[in-house]
Write a protein that holds these residues in place. Structure first.
Motif, PDB file in Angstrom:
ATOM      1  N   ASP A  34      -5.511  -3.540 -13.192  1.00 26.56           N
ATOM      2  CA  ASP A  34      -6.749  -3.914 -12.527  1.00 26.56           C
ATOM      3  C   ASP A  34      -6.724  -3.490 -11.063  1.00 26.56           C
ATOM      4  N   ASN A  35      -5.568  -3.569 -10.426  1.00 23.87           N
ATOM      5  CA  ASN A  35      -5.489  -3.297  -8.994  1.00 23.87           C
ATOM      6  C   ASN A  35      -5.089  -1.855  -8.671  1.00 23.87           C
ATOM      7  N   LEU A  36      -4.036  -1.358  -9.291  1.00 30.37           N
ATOM      8  CA  LEU A  36      -3.549  -0.021  -8.954  1.00 30.37           C
ATOM      9  C   LEU A  36      -4.308   1.076  -9.701  1.00 30.37           C
ATOM     10  N   TYR A  37      -4.187   1.082 -11.028  1.00 28.14           N
ATOM     11  CA  TYR A  37      -4.736   2.193 -11.800  1.00 28.14           C
ATOM     12  C   TYR A  37      -6.271   2.195 -11.830  1.00 28.14           C
ATOM     13  N   CYS A  38      -6.876   1.025 -11.940  1.00 30.75           N
ATOM     14  CA  CYS A  38      -8.339   0.971 -11.976  1.00 30.75           C
ATOM     15  C   CYS A  38      -8.931   1.379 -10.626  1.00 30.75           C
ATOM     16  N   CYS A  39      -8.352   0.861  -9.534  1.00 38.44           N
ATOM     17  CA  CYS A  39      -8.888   1.194  -8.207  1.00 38.44           C
ATOM     18  C   CYS A  39      -8.649   2.660  -7.855  1.00 38.44           C
ATOM     19  N   ARG A  40      -7.611   3.243  -8.430  1.00 37.27           N
ATOM     20  CA  ARG A  40      -7.346   4.667  -8.206  1.00 37.27           C
ATOM     21  C   ARG A  40      -8.517   5.524  -8.696  1.00 37.27           C
ATOM     22  N   GLU A  41      -9.221   5.033  -9.698  1.00 40.77           N
ATOM     23  CA  GLU A  41     -10.373   5.770 -10.219  1.00 40.77           C
ATOM     24  C   GLU A  41     -11.693   5.257  -9.650  1.00 40.77           C
ATOM     25  N   SER A  42     -11.813   3.944  -9.514  1.00 44.77           N
ATOM     26  CA  SER A  42     -13.107   3.378  -9.108  1.00 44.77           C
ATOM     27  C   SER A  42     -13.442   3.633  -7.647  1.00 44.77           C
ATOM     28  N   ILE A  43     -12.434   3.844  -6.785  1.00 41.52           N
ATOM     29  CA  ILE A  43     -12.745   4.133  -5.383  1.00 41.52           C
ATOM     30  C   ILE A  43     -13.533   5.431  -5.268  1.00 41.52           C
ATOM     31  N   VAL A  62      -7.292   3.595   5.304  1.00 38.49           N
ATOM     32  CA  VAL A  62      -7.245   2.550   4.282  1.00 38.49           C
ATOM     33  C   VAL A  62      -6.475   1.373   4.872  1.00 38.49           C
ATOM     34  N   CYS A  63      -7.133   0.250   4.966  1.00 36.31           N
ATOM     35  CA  CYS A  63      -6.517  -0.955   5.538  1.00 36.31           C
ATOM     36  C   CYS A  63      -5.845  -1.741   4.422  1.00 36.31           C
ATOM     37  N   GLY A  64      -4.512  -1.699   4.396  1.00 30.58           N
ATOM     38  CA  GLY A  64      -3.750  -2.403   3.372  1.00 30.58           C
ATOM     39  C   GLY A  64      -3.143  -1.450   2.374  1.00 30.58           C
ATOM     40  N   TYR A  65      -1.830  -1.585   2.139  1.00 30.57           N
ATOM     41  CA  TYR A  65      -1.135  -0.698   1.200  1.00 30.57           C
ATOM     42  C   TYR A  65      -0.443  -1.525   0.116  1.00 30.57           C
ATOM     43  N   GLY A  71      -3.508   2.602  -4.947  1.00 31.95           N
ATOM     44  CA  GLY A  71      -4.371   3.318  -5.871  1.00 31.95           C
ATOM     45  C   GLY A  71      -5.417   4.148  -5.147  1.00 31.95           C
ATOM     46  N   CYS A  72      -6.050   3.547  -4.134  1.00 28.18           N
ATOM     47  CA  CYS A  72      -7.076   4.259  -3.364  1.00 28.18           C
ATOM     48  C   CYS A  72      -6.480   5.471  -2.661  1.00 28.18           C
ATOM     49  N   CYS A  73      -5.333   5.291  -2.028  1.00 30.99           N
ATOM     50  CA  CYS A  73      -4.713   6.375  -1.258  1.00 30.99           C
ATOM     51  C   CYS A  73      -4.297   7.536  -2.152  1.00 30.99           C
ATOM     52  N   ALA A  74      -3.760   7.230  -3.329  1.00 32.17           N
ATOM     53  CA  ALA A  74      -3.343   8.286  -4.247  1.00 32.17           C
ATOM     54  C   ALA A  74      -4.527   9.155  -4.652  1.00 32.17           C
ATOM     55  N   ALA A  75      -5.663   8.507  -4.924  1.00 30.20           N
ATOM     56  CA  ALA A  75      -6.852   9.250  -5.339  1.00 30.20           C
ATOM     57  C   ALA A  75      -7.399  10.097  -4.201  1.00 30.20           C
ATOM     58  N   LEU A  76      -7.468   9.519  -3.018  1.00 30.95           N
ATOM     59  CA  LEU A  76      -8.027  10.236  -1.865  1.00 30.95           C
ATOM     60  C   LEU A  76      -7.146  11.410  -1.464  1.00 30.95           C
ATOM     61  N   LYS A  77      -5.832  11.185  -1.493  1.00 32.06           N
ATOM     62  CA  LYS A  77      -4.891  12.254  -1.137  1.00 32.06           C
ATOM     63  C   LYS A  77      -4.995  13.418  -2.119  1.00 32.06           C
ATOM     64  N   ALA A  78      -5.194  13.093  -3.398  1.00 37.49           N
ATOM     65  CA  ALA A  78      -5.275  14.134  -4.425  1.00 37.49           C
ATOM     66  C   ALA A  78      -6.491  15.042  -4.225  1.00 37.49           C
ATOM     67  N   LEU A  79      -7.533  14.525  -3.577  1.00 38.07           N
ATOM     68  CA  LEU A  79      -8.731  15.326  -3.344  1.00 38.07           C
ATOM     69  C   LEU A  79      -8.727  15.997  -1.973  1.00 38.07           C
ATOM     70  N   GLY A  80      -7.595  15.899  -1.268  1.00 41.64           N
ATOM     71  CA  GLY A  80      -7.474  16.624  -0.014  1.00 41.64           C
ATOM     72  C   GLY A  80      -7.870  15.867   1.226  1.00 41.64           C
ATOM     73  N   ALA A  81      -8.081  14.566   1.120  1.00 40.82           N
ATOM     74  CA  ALA A  81      -8.417  13.769   2.300  1.00 40.82           C
ATOM     75  C   ALA A  81      -7.173  13.551   3.163  1.00 40.82           C
ATOM     76  N   ILE A  82      -7.393  13.387   4.460  1.00 38.73           N
ATOM     77  CA  ILE A  82      -6.324  13.027   5.392  1.00 38.73           C
ATOM     78  C   ILE A  82      -6.344  11.512   5.512  1.00 38.73           C
ATOM     79  N   VAL A  83      -5.291  10.863   5.020  1.00 40.21           N
ATOM     80  CA  VAL A  83      -5.316   9.416   4.859  1.00 40.21           C
ATOM     81  C   VAL A  83      -4.379   8.732   5.847  1.00 40.21           C
ATOM     82  N   TYR A  84      -4.920   7.740   6.547  1.00 36.34           N
ATOM     83  CA  TYR A  84      -4.139   6.868   7.423  1.00 36.34           C
ATOM     84  C   TYR A  84      -4.069   5.483   6.781  1.00 36.34           C
ATOM     85  N   ILE A  85      -3.008   4.748   7.100  1.00 37.46           N
ATOM     86  CA  ILE A  85      -2.814   3.399   6.556  1.00 37.46           C
ATOM     87  C   ILE A  85      -2.656   2.411   7.702  1.00 37.46           C
ATOM     88  N   THR A  86      -3.246   1.223   7.564  1.00 40.99           N
ATOM     89  CA  THR A  86      -2.903   0.106   8.444  1.00 40.99           C
ATOM     90  C   THR A  86      -2.205  -0.955   7.593  1.00 40.99           C
TER      91      THR A  86
END
Length: 276
Positions: A34-43, A62-65, A71-86
């Protein structure tokens, strides 16, 4: 969900919990699917449906890791986004570093990012001060707890104009003409602007049903007026029920192997403290 569970544990600690409660949210199957795999797609689904944005080269914070953030970061990174984390947790921050993300304070990048996503389970993660400093057309959305992470209330003031662009998409317009794109008024993006796959719903519903059955059938005295985690054996059972969907075949321990590891051949296979 984190905030609600905190409240539940506080009730238990104060002796005000009237019945036993099962914390399904922290079960392994719920956390991972529900949290990792689903959010990796739903984001991506939620952002694409509402904004049609392309992610290649976009700067995203992305605030929170935790599981949702991962899940969100993995999806965004795969599409070429530059991702920062807090992050506030040094362990999660170190995981983010090892996964190739730069860990920053929100104030350090708020002027330059194109998308802000909250995944903390906290409140007032994105404040009016942050919103005032965002660039024009910055997209702001929440994947975390309820509608508390983004201080939306602070945006309902006379000097700011709200313009409904489409369902679940508002432009908040500053006096100088700057626009911030707010999705779902700060509510959960994956529930408001996306869909939840039936496979994930099946896992979550199975976990909840087994928790209720366990509490109902448990002999008197097993569970007191406290909060309990789902027994590991049940967590594994939920996973095993869904393996046939992938035509997956589990390896079985021999008697000698089970004895060597000190395990029952039928599980549970990991101690409660094991971190998957």
């Amino acid at each position: 969900m984190v905030g609600k569970l905190t409240w539940l544990y506080q009730l238990s600690k104060a002796g005000k919990l009237c019945v036993p409660a099962m914390n399904v949210n922290d079960s392994v199957t719920k956390q991972k699917f529900d949290n990792l795999y689903c959010c990796r797609e739903s984001i991506l689904d939620g952002l694409k449906r509402t904004t049609d944005v392309m992610f290649g080269g976009k700067q995203v914070v992305v605030c929170g890791y935790g599981e949702v953030g991962k899940g969100c970061c993995a999806a965004l990174k795969a599409l070429g986004a530059i991702v920062y984390i807090t992050e506030i947790d040094p362990i999660c921050a170190l995981q983010a570093c090892m996964d190739g993300f730069r860990v920053v304070k929100l104030n350090e990048v708020i002027r330059q990012v194109d998308v802000v996503i909250t995944c903390t389970g906290n409140k007032n993660v994105v404040t009016r001060e942050h919103l005032d400093r965002m660039k024009n057309s910055c997209i702001v959305c929440n994947m975390g707890h309820s509608n508390t992470e983004i201080d939306v209330t602070s945006l309902r003031t006379p000097e700011l104009t709200w313009e409904r662009v489409r369902s679940q998409v508002d432009h908040v317009i500053w006096p100088d003409g700057k626009r911030v794109v707010l999705l779902a008024e700060g509510r959960l993006l994956n529930l408001s602007c996306s869909t939840v796959p039936t496979f994930v719903l099946s896992i979550t519903a199975t976990t909840q049903a087994l928790a209720l059955i366990e509490l109902y059938n448990a002999p008197e005295g097993r569970y007191k007026q406290d909060v309990y985690l789902l027994p590991k054996k049940m967590d594994e059972y939920v996973a095993s029920l869904h393996l046939p969907s992938f035509d997956a075949h589990l390896t079985e321990l021999t008697d000698d192997q089970a004895k060597y590891l000190g395990l029952n051949k039928n599980g549970p296979f990991k101690p409660n403290y094991y971190r998957y």
